[in-house]
Scaffold this active site. Structure first.
Site, PDB file in Angstrom:
ATOM      1  N   ARG A 107       0.656  -1.147   0.043  1.00  0.00           N
ATOM      2  CA  ARG A 107      -0.031   0.042   0.010  1.00  0.00           C
ATOM      3  C   ARG A 107       0.764   1.362   0.017  1.00  0.00           C
ATOM      4  NH1 ARG A 107      -2.906  -2.748  -2.018  1.00  0.00           N
ATOM      5  NH2 ARG A 107      -4.750  -3.959  -1.505  1.00  0.00           N
ATOM      6  N   CYS A 108       0.277   2.200  -0.539  1.00  0.00           N
ATOM      7  CA  CYS A 108       0.962   3.654  -0.512  1.00  0.00           C
ATOM      8  C   CYS A 108       1.615   3.921   0.691  1.00  0.00           C
ATOM      9  CB  CYS A 108      -0.124   4.647  -1.010  1.00  0.00           C
ATOM     10  SG  CYS A 108       0.459   6.191  -1.125  1.00  0.00           S
ATOM     11  N   PRO A 109       2.779   4.278   0.730  1.00  0.00           N
ATOM     12  CA  PRO A 109       3.718   4.772  -0.522  1.00  0.00           C
ATOM     13  C   PRO A 109       4.709   3.536  -1.095  1.00  0.00           C
ATOM     14  CG  PRO A 109       4.789   5.523   1.612  1.00  0.00           C
ATOM     15  CD  PRO A 109       3.553   4.845   1.895  1.00  0.00           C
TER      16      PRO A 109
END
Length: 83
Positions: free
Chosen positions: A18-20
């Site tokens: 997941r981001c980042p």
């Protein structure tokens, strides 16, 4: 007609991240490639739908092809080449 997503020099799997993290992995991988090489990145993170095109514009890479109609999302990036 050939699917451009089937022809690439390097592959980056960011499924489950997941981001980042997908963007950080893309940046690290792109640093090790030379201008003109192609990278196929796959992801299941919805934030990549906007992050990857923006990253390519900012870093001077060309987003050659994108499949975002289903997971995994696929991005074909030409390193250091705006077109």
């Amino acid at each position: 007609m050939k699917d451009p997503l089937n022809h690439y020099d390097h592959f980056l799997d960011t499924l489950g991240l997941r981001c980042p993290e997908p963007l950080m992995m893309l940046r690290k991988t792109a640093r090790d490639l030379t201008i003109g090489q192609t990278l196929l990145m796959i992801s299941d993170d919805p934030s990549t739908l906007s992050d990857i095109p923006a990253f390519c514009r900012f870093m001077g890479h060309h987003l050659s092809a994108k499949k975002a109609d289903r997971i995994p999302y696929q991005y074909l990036i030409v390193i250091g080449c705006l077109e």
